[in-house]
Motif scaffolding. Structure first.
Motif, PDB file in Angstrom:
ATOM      1  N   UNK A   9       0.811  -1.211   0.000  1.00 25.96           N
ATOM      2  CA  UNK A   9       0.000   0.000   0.000  1.00 25.96           C
ATOM      3  C   UNK A   9       0.849   1.269   0.000  1.00 25.96           C
ATOM      4  N   UNK A  10       2.095   1.167   0.424  1.00 24.10           N
ATOM      5  CA  UNK A  10       2.980   2.340   0.456  1.00 24.10           C
ATOM      6  C   UNK A  10       3.636   2.622  -0.892  1.00 24.10           C
ATOM      7  N   UNK A  11       3.652   1.639  -1.778  1.00 24.74           N
ATOM      8  CA  UNK A  11       4.344   1.814  -3.055  1.00 24.74           C
ATOM      9  C   UNK A  11       3.694   2.898  -3.898  1.00 24.74           C
ATOM     10  N   UNK A  12       4.530   3.700  -4.526  1.00 26.93           N
ATOM     11  CA  UNK A  12       4.070   4.665  -5.517  1.00 26.93           C
ATOM     12  C   UNK A  12       4.309   4.009  -6.876  1.00 26.93           C
ATOM     13  N   UNK A  13       3.323   3.257  -7.350  1.00 33.76           N
ATOM     14  CA  UNK A  13       3.478   2.457  -8.566  1.00 33.76           C
ATOM     15  C   UNK A  13       3.740   3.344  -9.773  1.00 33.76           C
ATOM     16  N   UNK A  14       3.166   4.535  -9.806  1.00 33.98           N
ATOM     17  CA  UNK A  14       3.452   5.462 -10.901  1.00 33.98           C
ATOM     18  C   UNK A  14       4.909   5.862 -10.948  1.00 33.98           C
ATOM     19  N   UNK A  15       5.481   6.119  -9.794  1.00 28.84           N
ATOM     20  CA  UNK A  15       6.906   6.454  -9.729  1.00 28.84           C
ATOM     21  C   UNK A  15       7.759   5.257 -10.132  1.00 28.84           C
ATOM     22  N   UNK A  16       7.406   4.077  -9.637  1.00 29.55           N
ATOM     23  CA  UNK A  16       8.148   2.863 -10.012  1.00 29.55           C
ATOM     24  C   UNK A  16       8.098   2.686 -11.531  1.00 29.55           C
ATOM     25  N   UNK A  17       6.931   2.871 -12.124  1.00 31.26           N
ATOM     26  CA  UNK A  17       6.820   2.759 -13.584  1.00 31.26           C
ATOM     27  C   UNK A  17       7.720   3.774 -14.277  1.00 31.26           C
ATOM     28  N   UNK A  18       7.686   5.016 -13.831  1.00 33.05           N
ATOM     29  CA  UNK A  18       8.527   6.051 -14.458  1.00 33.05           C
ATOM     30  C   UNK A  18      10.002   5.674 -14.347  1.00 33.05           C
ATOM     31  N   UNK A  19      10.435   5.261 -13.163  1.00 31.94           N
ATOM     32  CA  UNK A  19      11.835   4.878 -12.983  1.00 31.94           C
ATOM     33  C   UNK A  19      12.226   3.764 -13.946  1.00 31.94           C
ATOM     34  N   UNK A  20      11.442   2.679 -13.916  1.00 27.23           N
ATOM     35  CA  UNK A  20      11.805   1.503 -14.704  1.00 27.23           C
ATOM     36  C   UNK A  20      11.697   1.764 -16.197  1.00 27.23           C
ATOM     37  N   UNK A  21      10.614   2.374 -16.632  1.00 26.35           N
ATOM     38  CA  UNK A  21      10.361   2.505 -18.069  1.00 26.35           C
ATOM     39  C   UNK A  21      11.209   3.567 -18.748  1.00 26.35           C
ATOM     40  N   UNK A  22      11.766   4.497 -17.973  1.00 29.20           N
ATOM     41  CA  UNK A  22      12.553   5.564 -18.597  1.00 29.20           C
ATOM     42  C   UNK A  22      14.033   5.512 -18.280  1.00 29.20           C
ATOM     43  N   UNK A  23      14.416   4.877 -17.167  1.00 28.82           N
ATOM     44  CA  UNK A  23      15.822   4.950 -16.756  1.00 28.82           C
ATOM     45  C   UNK A  23      16.509   3.607 -16.560  1.00 28.82           C
ATOM     46  N   UNK A  24      15.773   2.559 -16.267  1.00 26.31           N
ATOM     47  CA  UNK A  24      16.390   1.250 -16.001  1.00 26.31           C
ATOM     48  C   UNK A  24      16.649   0.532 -17.321  1.00 26.31           C
ATOM     49  N   UNK A  25      17.908   0.266 -17.641  1.00 23.73           N
ATOM     50  CA  UNK A  25      18.258  -0.306 -18.947  1.00 23.73           C
ATOM     51  C   UNK A  25      17.514  -1.611 -19.237  1.00 23.73           C
ATOM     52  N   UNK A  27      14.448  -2.384 -18.340  1.00 22.27           N
ATOM     53  CA  UNK A  27      12.988  -2.260 -18.356  1.00 22.27           C
ATOM     54  C   UNK A  27      12.488  -1.069 -19.177  1.00 22.27           C
ATOM     55  N   UNK A  28      13.376  -0.426 -19.936  1.00 19.51           N
ATOM     56  CA  UNK A  28      12.932   0.737 -20.714  1.00 19.51           C
ATOM     57  C   UNK A  28      11.751   0.375 -21.606  1.00 19.51           C
ATOM     58  N   UNK A  29      10.738   1.220 -21.546  1.00 19.68           N
ATOM     59  CA  UNK A  29       9.562   1.009 -22.363  1.00 19.68           C
ATOM     60  C   UNK A  29       8.527   0.090 -21.747  1.00 19.68           C
ATOM     61  N   UNK A  30       8.779  -0.450 -20.575  1.00 18.95           N
ATOM     62  CA  UNK A  30       7.799  -1.322 -19.923  1.00 18.95           C
ATOM     63  C   UNK A  30       6.508  -0.534 -19.711  1.00 18.95           C
ATOM     64  N   UNK A  31       5.394  -1.144 -20.002  1.00 17.00           N
ATOM     65  CA  UNK A  31       4.103  -0.451 -19.933  1.00 17.00           C
ATOM     66  C   UNK A  31       3.633  -0.269 -18.490  1.00 17.00           C
ATOM     67  N   UNK A  32       2.768   0.717 -18.262  1.00 13.45           N
ATOM     68  CA  UNK A  32       2.192   0.871 -16.916  1.00 13.45           C
ATOM     69  C   UNK A  32       1.448  -0.394 -16.471  1.00 13.45           C
ATOM     70  N   UNK A  33       0.749  -1.043 -17.393  1.00 15.92           N
ATOM     71  CA  UNK A  33       0.029  -2.268 -17.047  1.00 15.92           C
ATOM     72  C   UNK A  33       0.993  -3.371 -16.622  1.00 15.92           C
ATOM     73  N   UNK A  34       2.100  -3.527 -17.335  1.00 18.00           N
ATOM     74  CA  UNK A  34       3.077  -4.564 -16.980  1.00 18.00           C
ATOM     75  C   UNK A  34       3.677  -4.290 -15.602  1.00 18.00           C
ATOM     76  N   UNK A  35       3.975  -3.036 -15.307  1.00 13.36           N
ATOM     77  CA  UNK A  35       4.517  -2.703 -13.985  1.00 13.36           C
ATOM     78  C   UNK A  35       3.471  -2.984 -12.911  1.00 13.36           C
ATOM     79  N   UNK A  36       2.239  -2.561 -13.137  1.00 11.28           N
ATOM     80  CA  UNK A  36       1.179  -2.790 -12.147  1.00 11.28           C
ATOM     81  C   UNK A  36       0.969  -4.280 -11.894  1.00 11.28           C
TER      82      UNK A  36
END
Length: 135
Positions: A9-25, A27-36
Motif C-alpha cells: 500500500x505504500x508503493x508509488x506504482x506510478x513512480x516505479x513505472x517512471x523509474x523503470x520505463x525511462x531509466x532502467x536499462x 525495463x525501458x519502455x515497460x508499460x504501466x500495465x506490466x509494472x502494475x
C-alpha cells in the motif's frame, strides 16, 4: 536515514513505472500495465525517505518454498551513493532467509559488486541454465 517496507500500500506504482520505463536499462519502455501486474504478483520492497517519499524499489518473484528471483532493484540517480541499494538487497536477503529457499537468483549487467557485498556470487554451473523467450 531511510526506511524499507514490504507494505504494498505504500508503493508509488506510478513512480516505479517512471523509474523503470525511462531509466532502467533492463525495463525501458515497460508499460504501466506490466509494472502494475508485476507489482501485484510479487513481493515488493520500497525504500522511503523520512517524509515518506519513495526513494528506491526492489521486487522478488518467489514460490516462498524453493526459489526466488530478485529483480527491478532501482534507486534514482539523485539518491544513489547513500547505501539504499545495498540496504534494499540486504532487506530482501534477510526477509527470504527464514523461508529456507534453495536458490535466490538475479541478473545484472552492471552491479555485480553491490550484490557480491550482500553475498551473491556467480552461478556455479551457468551452462545448466536455459531461457525461453528473449534473453
Amino acid at each position: 536515514m531511510f526506511e524499507i517496507s514490504t507494505d504494498p500500500a505504500r508503493l508509488d506504482v506510478g513512480t516505479v513505472h517512471r523509474w523503470l520505463s525511462t531509466d532502467a536499462y533492463w525495463a525501458r519502455g515497460r508499460s504501466p500495465d506490466a509494472v502494475a501486474r508485476s507489482v501485484e504478483h510479487s513481493l515488493n520492497f520500497g525504500a522511503y525517505a523520512p517524509d515518506g517519499t519513495q526513494i528506491g524499489y526492489a521486487r522478488v518473484v518467489t514460490d516462498h518454498a524453493t526459489f526466488a528471483w530478485l529483480c527491478d532493484v532501482y534507486v534514482p540517480p539523485e539518491a544513489r551513493g547513500e547505501g539504499i541499494g545495498v540496504a534494499l538487497v540486504e532487506a530482501v536477503r534477510d526477509h527470504l532467509a527464514p523461508l529456507g529457499l534453495k536458490r535466490v537468483v538475479l541478473v545484472t549487467g552492471d552491479a555485480h559488486g553491490l550484490y557480491a557485498r550482500v553475498g551473491f556470487r556467480p552461478l556455479p554451473n551457468p551452462e545448466q541454465w536455459m531461457v525461453l523467450g528473449t534473453a
